[in-house]
Design a protein around this motif. Structure first.
Motif, PDB file in Angstrom:
ATOM      1  N   ASP A 367      75.645  52.655   1.176  1.00 24.60           N
ATOM      2  CA  ASP A 367      76.090  53.564   2.256  1.00 24.60           C
ATOM      3  C   ASP A 367      76.160  54.946   1.513  1.00 24.60           C
ATOM      4  OD1 ASP A 367      76.229  52.946   4.816  1.00 24.60           O
ATOM      5  OD2 ASP A 367      77.757  51.544   4.572  1.00 24.60           O
ATOM      6  N   PHE A 368      76.255  56.340   2.061  1.00 21.45           N
ATOM      7  CA  PHE A 368      76.748  57.237   1.543  1.00 21.45           C
ATOM      8  C   PHE A 368      78.283  57.316   0.861  1.00 21.45           C
ATOM      9  CE2 PHE A 368      79.178  61.244   2.479  1.00 21.45           C
ATOM     10  CZ  PHE A 368      78.340  62.441   1.820  1.00 21.45           C
ATOM     11  N   PRO A 369      78.366  57.962  -0.214  1.00 23.55           N
ATOM     12  CA  PRO A 369      77.783  58.951  -1.000  1.00 23.55           C
ATOM     13  C   PRO A 369      76.730  58.267  -1.828  1.00 23.55           C
ATOM     14  CG  PRO A 369      80.152  58.840  -1.632  1.00 23.55           C
ATOM     15  CD  PRO A 369      79.739  57.843  -0.656  1.00 23.55           C
ATOM     16  N   LEU A 370      76.667  57.111  -2.168  1.00 19.83           N
ATOM     17  CA  LEU A 370      75.998  56.385  -2.971  1.00 19.83           C
ATOM     18  C   LEU A 370      74.378  57.019  -3.302  1.00 19.83           C
ATOM     19  CD1 LEU A 370      78.455  54.367  -3.292  1.00 19.83           C
ATOM     20  CD2 LEU A 370      76.755  52.646  -3.874  1.00 19.83           C
ATOM     21  N   LYS A 371      73.996  56.975  -4.555  1.00 22.84           N
ATOM     22  CA  LYS A 371      72.648  57.614  -4.483  1.00 22.84           C
ATOM     23  C   LYS A 371      71.490  56.474  -5.132  1.00 22.84           C
ATOM     24  CE  LYS A 371      72.210  62.196  -3.479  1.00 22.84           C
ATOM     25  NZ  LYS A 371      71.235  62.699  -2.570  1.00 22.84           N
ATOM     26  N   VAL A 372      70.765  55.973  -4.398  1.00 20.37           N
ATOM     27  CA  VAL A 372      69.661  54.889  -5.014  1.00 20.37           C
ATOM     28  C   VAL A 372      68.531  55.319  -5.228  1.00 20.37           C
ATOM     29  CG1 VAL A 372      68.677  52.810  -4.467  1.00 20.37           C
ATOM     30  CG2 VAL A 372      71.176  52.888  -3.343  1.00 20.37           C
ATOM     31  N   THR A 373      68.130  55.175  -6.683  1.00 19.39           N
ATOM     32  CA  THR A 373      66.721  55.656  -6.867  1.00 19.39           C
ATOM     33  C   THR A 373      65.938  54.598  -7.622  1.00 19.39           C
ATOM     34  OG1 THR A 373      67.483  56.607  -8.885  1.00 19.39           O
ATOM     35  CG2 THR A 373      67.492  58.075  -6.993  1.00 19.39           C
ATOM     36  N   ALA A 374      64.696  54.564  -7.504  1.00 13.12           N
ATOM     37  CA  ALA A 374      63.725  53.674  -8.280  1.00 13.12           C
ATOM     38  C   ALA A 374      62.375  54.142  -8.425  1.00 13.12           C
ATOM     39  CB  ALA A 374      63.927  52.229  -7.687  1.00 13.12           C
ATOM     40  N   ASP A 375      61.743  53.760  -9.655  1.00 10.31           N
ATOM     41  CA  ASP A 375      60.381  54.053  -9.551  1.00 10.31           C
ATOM     42  C   ASP A 375      59.800  53.527  -8.452  1.00 10.31           C
ATOM     43  OD1 ASP A 375      61.206  55.398 -11.895  1.00 10.31           O
ATOM     44  OD2 ASP A 375      60.185  53.835 -13.380  1.00 10.31           O
ATOM     45  N   THR A 376      60.172  52.024  -8.280  1.00 10.21           N
ATOM     46  CA  THR A 376      59.440  51.457  -6.905  1.00 10.21           C
ATOM     47  C   THR A 376      60.372  50.198  -6.714  1.00 10.21           C
ATOM     48  OG1 THR A 376      57.447  50.593  -5.986  1.00 10.21           O
ATOM     49  CG2 THR A 376      57.633  50.149  -8.371  1.00 10.21           C
ATOM     50  N   ILE A 377      60.430  49.963  -5.347  1.00  5.66           N
ATOM     51  CA  ILE A 377      60.926  48.695  -4.893  1.00  5.66           C
ATOM     52  C   ILE A 377      59.880  48.207  -3.856  1.00  5.66           C
ATOM     53  CG2 ILE A 377      62.577  47.240  -3.841  1.00  5.66           C
ATOM     54  CD1 ILE A 377      64.634  49.161  -4.584  1.00  5.66           C
ATOM     55  N   VAL A 378      59.171  47.205  -4.133  1.00  6.23           N
ATOM     56  CA  VAL A 378      58.226  46.576  -3.358  1.00  6.23           C
ATOM     57  C   VAL A 378      58.850  45.263  -2.816  1.00  6.23           C
ATOM     58  CG1 VAL A 378      55.917  45.731  -2.985  1.00  6.23           C
ATOM     59  CG2 VAL A 378      56.365  47.582  -4.779  1.00  6.23           C
ATOM     60  N   PHE A 379      58.854  45.162  -1.399  1.00  8.11           N
ATOM     61  CA  PHE A 379      59.266  43.678  -0.906  1.00  8.11           C
ATOM     62  C   PHE A 379      58.304  43.344   0.283  1.00  8.11           C
ATOM     63  CE2 PHE A 379      61.640  41.735   2.585  1.00  8.11           C
ATOM     64  CZ  PHE A 379      61.847  40.558   1.919  1.00  8.11           C
TER      65      PHE A 379
END
Lengths: 593, 276
Positions: A367-379
């Protein structure tokens, strides 16, 4: 989430618009209370027979009353009496209420219950009715009104104090004090009251606002302040008879009452935010430095997984950032892993290692205010995250549907992941009519079948029950059944058996295991229990301080072929049924938080 | 001489048809200088038994004795004797008053012990004793000024142990004290408890659902099921040669590192027709 750019919550609360307004309002009130009668006192009491009941004009901004006295001057002068009386009544009521509310904690249980029923009975009366009744008993006049209002506050505060004390009284440190033989009065004064002071103080300021209005009401009814003294209520009373001739005489004290009431409430709200009783909605986040945009096309493939090619889940360089006072911190620092189709992978690590947060991010549940980043997530063949966002061309709805039907989550505490007020069957069925296109009746029937699949006996009856009627193990199986409403390709189980007894743990794990075998769903099992992980998984990821420090086949881990020192230390620290009892337990030094 | 004894203790809650017997006629002895493990599943009554020893609930039948003196339902001198039984709890987030510094929490127990002994301690002496106790649980004395919020879970459990020790106990009841801790921290708490127990010759009743921990720490093991004591004996005897089926079931359910929990499939499950 403590997301504030300044260190002190007091400063943050005061600098918010509510805080500024409250501070300004309080300052004005204090000045009026001190200087009002000094400045306007003479004007307020000087009758001018030449200008009776004047409408508002240049000389008299709000006109004059029937005695020819300036209404504005009277309103300003009346502030002292109105505010001080309200405060005195609140202080009296709150203090007595706290004392009465603490009595049940000190008295023998039977007597305590009697006190509780007395103030519960008093609360059943409407507040103003009680106040008027008491003021008739105490007699007309300011003092009578003060005690009437004060006494009618007591039951409200007594109950609040009692409720709060009961919840603190059940905590272990109070039990520890009782075992030490600390006296009951001292337990209340030292262990209970300081821990409930926050909400009590916050409510007191709101109560003061209420007392102000109650006081005005009594004076308005003629039960409070008597002439020649006057407060806002008394002025309203006098002004009302002339309301059609000269509305301003009633309007000025009316406005004053409303404004002062609002100031008290704002002050309460500010206190609540500053003391953390009621966290505010305004967060000032530290500045976010976006990560550089990624080139389109294939993302570097640098993970040595045995899930080559056909992975159900592929995660590359996953980072989760949490705002803190001094900037963003990363509890997950660049995690990459694959889960093959039908594979059972375990994640082990200590609390705070980022294992749960990684999985929540994959499931899109942060949830806000967490920031999630990734080069990629493939599901399941669909890219759900690239950089900071969904990739272009993938709709939010599609991702939602994909995660809703193809990914299942099982959490640690089944009592809090199931809604206690809804029937189990309806909750299990929900995914069926939200994502599965079933009618409610069809979804319910399917839910009952799924409950049977997870070996819940008499599933039709259990489906109609509420979560509290099921045992812990059954609730956890119901969570698994919920995941099976779709056609899961991956089940993420976050400490699914930590809250359960060993015998029940085995039942729940066996259901998970059978589901995996029969439906060929992959499982990502998060656990702090290495024995459970090695017993169920073929591959283990070891997380430490936000990173995967080792990825190892279970067979190698068990055979003692772990390479990373942390993995070896973790394995050595687990007491087993073969641990040498004569040696001290292996430990790992605590990392300072 | 610090011998804790439960003699035919029953604990019941509620009245009439809603009466629930949590502990049913349990006799158990914790000899001086021994660690007795009490295991069982949730709801077996093991925590309730421990709470009955310190008076957080009183036995509805039977009695708790310390060195042969009845301390349950006691008043006056015997109630003060009961303060020689101290307890440490499971939840590190609730075991210390968040508004008191850890030094104040420990000092409160020192005062209680002083009052019991009929002595008065000066301010300086109390501070010195608090520092010594914190150091004995491997915390720097300077942390006495810290509030519990500044401590990790393992550190708080150690403060709780220091507080219990400050009360000059003869017996300590440890109720699932490592359940909420990480394994790495658990090890250090277990080592510390064992070290202190040997140094002071304390008797300890160690309540836990974790058989591996109980096996490591305890001299004797008692097994409870649905309020009754079903088996009691020397640790290795009970764990290697359990006599009761319930004890066997418990032992078999413990997952062991490297042993697959299941054969490839138990085959009892059939995913019914549907979206598959």
């Amino acid at each position: 989430m403590a997301a504030r750019s300044t260190g002190s919550p007091w400063r943050t609360a005061l600098l918010a618009p509510t805080g500024l307004a409250a501070a300004a309002g309080l300052a004005v009130l204090v000045l009026l209370v001190i200087f009002g009668p000094v400045i306007w006192g003479a004007d307020a009491t000087t009758a001018d027979p030449l200008s009776l009941s004047q409408p508002p004009g240049a000389v008299h901004l709000f006109g004059t009353d029937a005695g020819g006295r300036d209404v504005l001057a009277r309103t300003m002068t009346a502030a002292r009496l109105s505010v001080l009386m309200a405060l005195a009544a609140s202080v009296f009521g709150v203090l007595c209420g706290v004392v009465v509310g603490s009595l049940p904690s000190v008295m023998p249980p039977r007597l305590g219950r009697a006190v509780v029923s007395i103030f519960n009975f008093a609360i059943a009366f409407p507040g103003l009715l009680l106040t008027i009744f008491l003021s008739v008993i105490f007699g007309q006049g300011a003092t009578g009104a003060l005690f009437a209002i004060g006494v009618s506050i007591i039951p409200v505060y007594a109950r609040l104090t009692h409720t709060l004390s009961s919840s603190v009284g059940g905590r272990d440190f109070v039990a520890a004090a009782r075992i030490l033989g600390v006296g009951k009065v001292r337990v209340v004064a030292r262990h209970i009251l300081p821990n409930i002071a926050g909400p009590l103080i916050v409510n007191a300021s709101v109560t003061a606002g209420g007392a102000l209005i109650a006081f005005a009401s009594l004076s308005f009814l003629g039960l409070g302040v008597q002439p020649p003294e006057f407060d806002w209520g008394r002025m309203l009373n006098e002004g009302l008879s002339k309301i059609f001739v000269n509305p301003a005489t009633a309007l000025a004290p009316g406005i004053a009452v409303v404004l002062a009431g609002i100031v008290f409430t704002l002050a309460g709200e500010t206190l609540a935010r500053a003391t953390g009783v009621n966290p505010g909605l305004t967060h000032r986040l530290p500045r976010w430095i976006p990560r550089p945009a990624l080139p389109a096309g294939n993302v570097l493939d640098d993970v040595s997984g045995n899930a080559s090619g056909d992975a159900v889940l592929r995660v590359r360089n996953l980072r989760v950032a949490v705002p803190h006072a001094d900037g963003w911190r990363e509890p997950v620092k660049g995690v990459s892993f694959d889960v093959g189709r039908g594979e059972v992978v375990g994640i082990v690590g200590e609390s705070g290692s980022g294992k749960s947060l990684s999985c929540l991010s994959v499931a899109g549940l942060t949830d806000f205010p967490l920031k999630v980043t990734a080069d990629t997530i493939v599901f399941d063949g669909v890219e759900t995250l690239r950089g900071e966002h969904r990739p272009a061309g993938v709709s939010a709805r599609a991702v939602e549907r994909l995660l809703g039907t193809r990914m299942a989550m099982v959490f640690q505490d089944p009592m809090s992941s199931l809604n206690p007020s809804l029937r189990v069957g309806g909750q299990v069925a929900e995914a069926g009519f939200i994502h599965g296109g079933l009618t409610r009746r069809q979804a319910w029937a399917k839910a009952v079948r799924r409950l049977a699949d997870v070996k819940i006996p008499d599933p039709a009856r259990r489906a109609r029950q509420h979560p509290h009627e099921l045992s812990g193990g059954m609730r956890q199986r119901a969570m698994i059944a919920m995941g099976l409403m779709g056609n899961p390709a991956l089940i993420i189980a976050d400490e699914p058996t930590t809250a359960l007894d060993v015998t029940v743990q085995r039942e729940v794990l066996s259901v998970l295991h059978d589901v995996q075998v029969d439906s060929a769903a992959a499982i990502l099992l998060i656990s702090h229990d290495i024995a459970v992980v090695t017993g169920l998984c073929s591959r283990v990821l070891v997380m430490y301080q936000g990173e995967i420090v080792e990825e190892i086949a279970t067979a190698d881990l068990v055979a003692g072929r772990a390479r990373h020192p942390y993995t070896r230390a973790l394995l050595a620290a687990v007491p087993t049924m073969d641990t040498d009892r004569s040696q001290p337990m292996a430990t790992i030094a605590e990392v300072p938080a | 001489m610090n011998h804790l004894e439960f003699r035919n203790v029953s604990v019941a809650f509620g009245h009439g048809p809603r009466r629930f017997v949590a502990v049913d006629d349990v006799s158990l002895s914790v000899p001086a200088g021994k660690i007795v493990g009490l295991v069982g599943e949730s709801g077996s009554g093991k925590s309730t038994l421990a709470r009955a020893a310190v008076g957080l609930c009183e036995p509805s039948a039977g009695s708790v004795l310390l060195d042969g003196v009845q301390v349950s339902h006691a008043r006056g001198a015997n109630a003060r004797l009961r303060q020689r039984i101290q307890m440490i709890f499971q939840d590190p987030s609730s075991c210390l008053n968040p508004k008191l510094t850890i030094g104040q929490s420990v000092a409160e127990a020192l005062d209680a012990a002083a009052k019991r002994a009929g002595t008065r301690t000066g301010r300086a002496q109390r501070a010195a004793e608090t520092a010594r106790l914190l150091e004995s649980v491997q915390l720097p004395a300077a942390r006495a000024a810290d509030l519990p919020a500044a401590l990790s879970g393992g550190q708080r459990q150690r403060v709780a142990l220091a507080r219990a020790l400050a009360a000059a106990p003869g017996v300590i009841l440890a109720d699932e004290i490592t359940s909420a801790l990480d394994v790495s921290v658990q090890g250090s708490v277990l080592n510390l408890l064992r070290h202190i127990q040997r140094e002071l010759g304390l008797g300890i009743l160690f309540v836990s659902h974790n058989l591996a921990v109980v096996r490591y720490l305890c001299d004797e093991v008692a097994v409870m099921q649905s309020g009754r004591l079903v088996e009691h004996g020397e640790t290795m005897t009970v764990l290697d040669h359990p006599r009761q089926d319930y004890t066997k079931t418990l032992l078999q359910a413990v997952p062991r590192i490297g042993e697959p929990l299941f054969a490839p499939a138990t085959g009892m499950i059939q995913i019914s027709e549907g979206a598959r």
